[in-house]
Design a protein around this motif. Structure first.
Motif, mmCIF file in Angstrom:
data_model
loop_
_atom_site.group_PDB
_atom_site.id
_atom_site.type_symbol
_atom_site.label_atom_id
_atom_site.label_comp_id
_atom_site.label_asym_id
_atom_site.label_seq_id
_atom_site.Cartn_x
_atom_site.Cartn_y
_atom_site.Cartn_z
ATOM 1 N N VAL A 81 17.327 -10.851 -3.058
ATOM 2 C CA VAL A 81 16.258 -11.715 -2.778
ATOM 3 C C VAL A 81 14.877 -11.335 -3.738
ATOM 4 O O VAL A 81 14.644 -9.916 -3.250
ATOM 5 C CB VAL A 81 15.905 -11.725 -1.392
ATOM 6 N N ARG A 82 14.346 -12.101 -4.653
ATOM 7 C CA ARG A 82 12.990 -11.634 -5.156
ATOM 8 C C ARG A 82 11.942 -12.466 -4.432
ATOM 9 O O ARG A 82 11.903 -13.678 -4.210
ATOM 10 C CB ARG A 82 13.221 -11.863 -6.605
ATOM 11 N N TRP A 83 10.807 -11.722 -4.269
ATOM 12 C CA TRP A 83 9.685 -12.349 -3.777
ATOM 13 C C TRP A 83 8.428 -11.405 -3.991
ATOM 14 O O TRP A 83 8.597 -10.409 -4.518
ATOM 15 C CB TRP A 83 9.746 -12.632 -2.271
ATOM 16 N N PRO A 84 7.190 -12.007 -4.009
ATOM 17 C CA PRO A 84 6.148 -11.265 -4.520
ATOM 18 C C PRO A 84 5.744 -10.136 -3.449
ATOM 19 O O PRO A 84 4.939 -10.189 -2.705
ATOM 20 C CB PRO A 84 4.861 -12.033 -4.621
ATOM 21 N N ALA A 85 6.355 -8.826 -3.549
ATOM 22 C CA ALA A 85 5.863 -7.711 -3.029
ATOM 23 C C ALA A 85 6.259 -6.447 -3.872
ATOM 24 O O ALA A 85 6.908 -6.588 -4.859
ATOM 25 C CB ALA A 85 6.666 -7.604 -1.591
ATOM 26 N N MET A 86 5.694 -5.519 -3.683
ATOM 27 C CA MET A 86 5.861 -4.289 -4.530
ATOM 28 C C MET A 86 5.519 -2.989 -3.675
ATOM 29 O O MET A 86 4.749 -3.087 -2.564
ATOM 30 C CB MET A 86 4.764 -4.304 -5.573
ATOM 31 N N ARG A 87 5.618 -1.821 -4.247
ATOM 32 C CA ARG A 87 5.688 -0.873 -3.617
ATOM 33 C C ARG A 87 4.705 0.217 -4.356
ATOM 34 O O ARG A 87 4.769 0.058 -5.780
ATOM 35 C CB ARG A 87 6.755 -0.030 -3.039
ATOM 36 N N PHE A 88 3.996 1.187 -4.029
ATOM 37 C CA PHE A 88 3.275 2.158 -4.941
ATOM 38 C C PHE A 88 4.121 3.202 -5.374
ATOM 39 O O PHE A 88 4.915 3.918 -4.703
ATOM 40 C CB PHE A 88 1.984 2.727 -4.315
ATOM 41 N N LEU A 89 3.984 3.361 -6.757
ATOM 42 C CA LEU A 89 5.063 4.237 -7.436
ATOM 43 C C LEU A 89 4.904 5.859 -7.259
ATOM 44 O O LEU A 89 5.808 6.656 -7.469
ATOM 45 C CB LEU A 89 5.108 3.910 -8.848
ATOM 46 N N ASP A 90 3.601 6.223 -6.194
ATOM 47 C CA ASP A 90 3.670 7.527 -6.001
ATOM 48 C C ASP A 90 4.622 7.794 -4.926
ATOM 49 O O ASP A 90 4.876 9.161 -4.521
ATOM 50 C CB ASP A 90 2.250 8.065 -5.535
ATOM 51 N N GLU A 91 5.367 6.727 -4.145
ATOM 52 C CA GLU A 91 6.107 7.101 -3.151
ATOM 53 C C GLU A 91 7.457 7.712 -3.550
ATOM 54 O O GLU A 91 7.896 7.049 -4.673
ATOM 55 C CB GLU A 91 6.391 5.739 -2.304
ATOM 56 N N SER A 92 8.101 8.728 -2.905
ATOM 57 C CA SER A 92 9.415 9.152 -3.155
ATOM 58 C C SER A 92 10.382 8.056 -2.819
ATOM 59 O O SER A 92 10.506 7.341 -1.976
ATOM 60 C CB SER A 92 9.701 10.327 -2.507
ATOM 61 N N ALA A 93 11.245 7.670 -4.051
ATOM 62 C CA ALA A 93 12.354 6.740 -3.787
ATOM 63 C C ALA A 93 13.333 6.997 -4.641
ATOM 64 O O ALA A 93 13.029 7.054 -6.179
ATOM 65 C CB ALA A 93 11.457 5.348 -4.126
ATOM 66 N N PRO A 94 14.456 7.203 -4.389
ATOM 67 C CA PRO A 94 15.485 7.422 -5.277
ATOM 68 C C PRO A 94 15.877 6.785 -6.563
ATOM 69 O O PRO A 94 16.546 7.046 -7.628
ATOM 70 C CB PRO A 94 16.967 7.819 -4.445
ATOM 71 N N HIS A 95 15.532 5.317 -6.126
ATOM 72 C CA HIS A 95 15.998 4.274 -7.402
ATOM 73 C C HIS A 95 14.874 4.290 -8.452
ATOM 74 O O HIS A 95 14.973 3.607 -9.465
ATOM 75 C CB HIS A 95 16.208 2.939 -6.477
ATOM 76 N N VAL A 96 13.670 4.939 -8.127
ATOM 77 C CA VAL A 96 12.577 4.858 -9.010
ATOM 78 C C VAL A 96 12.630 5.928 -10.073
ATOM 79 O O VAL A 96 12.843 7.131 -9.617
ATOM 80 C CB VAL A 96 11.087 5.017 -8.293
ATOM 81 N N PRO A 97 12.427 5.674 -11.366
ATOM 82 C CA PRO A 97 12.774 7.016 -12.384
ATOM 83 C C PRO A 97 11.665 7.783 -12.228
ATOM 84 O O PRO A 97 10.471 7.696 -11.855
ATOM 85 C CB PRO A 97 12.330 5.930 -13.858
ATOM 86 N N GLU A 98 12.054 9.275 -12.490
ATOM 87 C CA GLU A 98 11.093 10.138 -11.941
ATOM 88 C C GLU A 98 9.996 10.219 -12.607
ATOM 89 O O GLU A 98 8.751 10.626 -12.417
ATOM 90 C CB GLU A 98 11.996 11.535 -12.186
ATOM 91 N N GLU A 99 9.976 9.813 -14.153
ATOM 92 C CA GLU A 99 8.838 9.716 -14.971
ATOM 93 C C GLU A 99 8.011 8.820 -14.751
ATOM 94 O O GLU A 99 6.634 8.994 -14.544
ATOM 95 C CB GLU A 99 9.240 9.390 -16.399
#
Length: 495
Positions: A81-99
């Motif tokens: 499900v895609r919908w207009p929401a987002m998370r701030f990338l400073d949060e630790s999350a395994p699926h977000v590239p470390e860079e």
């Protein structure tokens, strides 16, 4: 699409706009693919990590891979499900590239380019306001007037008229006695609110450091009752009110009494340094955006996903629909279930992972109100099978930030404390809901659901890793959680 090696499957996404509208051709095409695939089960996954297609797709890919590993022979379709929401990338999350995360951390308290871009995309009608907020965070002017401007921009970003139908989705209370559904953080003195969140960030860091050293809370029981004691609370207590953490992540959550404008957050002017105030401003922006996403999740679930699920059930008779939601996405799928026709049994099961919902959302009666229950009370009547709420006391986004961010003007925590009144489902489970039984994750995996339909499942043993401010909120890519979803849904199990 069919994968003969893993059974009949179809894969795809449904994409909704802020009001729940979906491209009918794309919707119908995926429904047709599901019908042609011969899938027995359809797993619908919603989350709030829709920053861009790559980040959203990686979340889906990781979680669905764990599901396929847990049910290798299951004939299932997988829908994101895609919908207009987002998370701030400073949060630790395994699926977000470390860079990406490193760039976000290096930019603090300003927003990195990727997070700013995602925020603009999430507020397409308010791009100018978002750019002004980003500019203030980047420049961080001295003096209180700049913070006042920051607060004014935040109110412009999220304000709705009380007559707007979207306003009713701000609260998880069915019969809220107050017409104003915006939290006090939007109306109180901005400098005071920023100071409050700056202090909360420090406490979040201390809480993460203490996570592995926190003692278990125990009570004296007979041998017959010993099995009712959990690691983080007592199941005997949870039968009355619900599970609770052994201690609050912050002393400020234990405060009682009324919440008033020009009080509550800002009753005292904080002797907080300039840099710390802007660090708190960054967190305030995150929480105000989250307020909109929680509200929007209710809208999209009600007017977007709910009718699509009903259409899927009519178009593919006999298919079993399973809803899985994480964070804001858990609110979305829960409201989609709530909006099914009474007695329809369109949805076969629902699993909520670290849900960003009030822990009273399923309450039969709100303990602090004269009347009314939770907004999701009675949802079980629209569900053909189990409903499972997974919670972790290591989730600081929901255990610490959520109560501070959702306090309402004129409301009161009475004598119970902020965390009890405005606590989150993903931190301590469903409260004041007689249909829920509290169990540990190991018990469900070893013994199954049995004849119980609604469970509070303590997943603190696996959902435990993550840096402040979110803590373990995004730590959901675990084989045991995938096994739980498969067990609850009965995927691969012939009836």
């Amino acid at each position: 699409m069919t994968d003969a090696g893993r059974g009949a499957t179809a894969q795809g996404v449904w994409e909704f706009d802020p009001r729940g509208a979906v491209d009918p051709r794309a919707r119908d095409r995926l429904i047709s693919d599901i019908g042609d695939s011969g899938a027995r089960d359809v797993l619908v996954l919603a989350h709030g990590w829709n920053n861009d297609p790559a980040v959203a797709g990686e979340f889906d890919a990781r979680f669905f891979a764990l599901i396929r590993e847990a049910a290798p022979g299951g004939r299932m379709a997988q829908v994101g499900v895609r919908w207009p929401a987002m998370r701030f990338l400073d949060e630790s999350a395994p699926h977000v590239p470390e860079e990406q995360r490193r760039a976000a951390l290096d930019a603090l308290p300003a927003l990195d380019a990727a997070t700013a871009r995602a925020l603009v995309n999430a507020f397409p009608a308010s791009g100018d306001v978002v750019h002004e907020l980003c500019d203030l965070l980047a420049r961080r002017p001295a003096g209180g007037l700049a913070l006042d401007d920051f607060g004014t921009l935040l109110r412009r970003l999220v304000e709705l008229r009380l007559t707007d139908a979207r306003a009713e989705f701000a609260s998880d209370a069915e019969d809220d006695l107050l017409p104003q559904h915006d939290p006090v953080m939007l109306f109180d003195d901005t400098a005071g609110v920023c100071g409050e969140f700056a202090s909360a960030l420090d406490e979040a860091r201390e809480a993460v450091e203490a996570t592995h050293h926190r003692p278990e809370r125990t009570e004296q029981h007979s041998e017959e009752e010993a099995a009712d004691v959990s690691h983080h609370g007592t199941h005997a207590e949870s039968a009355v009110m619900g599970p609770r953490a052994p201690d609050a992540p912050s002393p400020r959550l234990e405060q009682g009494g009324p919440v008033q404008t020009a009080g509550g957050f800002g009753a005292e002017r904080f002797a907080t340094g300039h840099d710390e105030l802007w660090r708190g401003a960054h967190e305030l922006l995150r929480q105000v955006a989250g307020h909109t996403f929680r509200r929007r999740a209710g809208v999209v679930g009600t007017y977007g996903l709910a009718p699509v699920l009903a259409l899927l059930a009519r178009s593919v008779p006999g298919v079993r629909i399973h809803l899985v939601g994480h964070g804001f996405g858990a609110r979305l799928v829960a409201y989609a279930l709530r909006s099914q026709a009474e007695g329809s049994r369109t949805v076969a099961s629902m699993v909520l992972l670290q849900p960003a919902l009030s822990h009273f959302a399923f309450a039969d009666h709100m303990p602090h109100q004269m009347r009314g229950g939770g907004a999701l009370a009675g949802c079980v009547e629209r569900l053909a099978g189990p409903l499972v709420c997974c919670y972790s006391h290591n989730d600081l986004e929901l255990g610490l930030m959520h109560p501070l961010a959702t306090r309402m003007i004129g409301d009161s925590a009475s004598l119970s404390g902020i965390d009890r009144k405005w606590g989150a489902l993903g931190h301590d489970g469903a409260q004041a809901a007689a249909s829920f039984t509290a169990v540990g994750l190991d018990e469900v995996l070893s013994r199954g659901m049995g004849d119980r339909q609604c469970l509070n499942v303590d997943v603190s043993a696996v959902v435990r890793e993550g840096d402040p401010p979110a803590g373990a909120h995004n730590d959901v890519f675990h084989r045991d959680l995938a096994r739980l979803v498969v067990e609850v849904a009965g995927i691969g199990r012939e009836d």
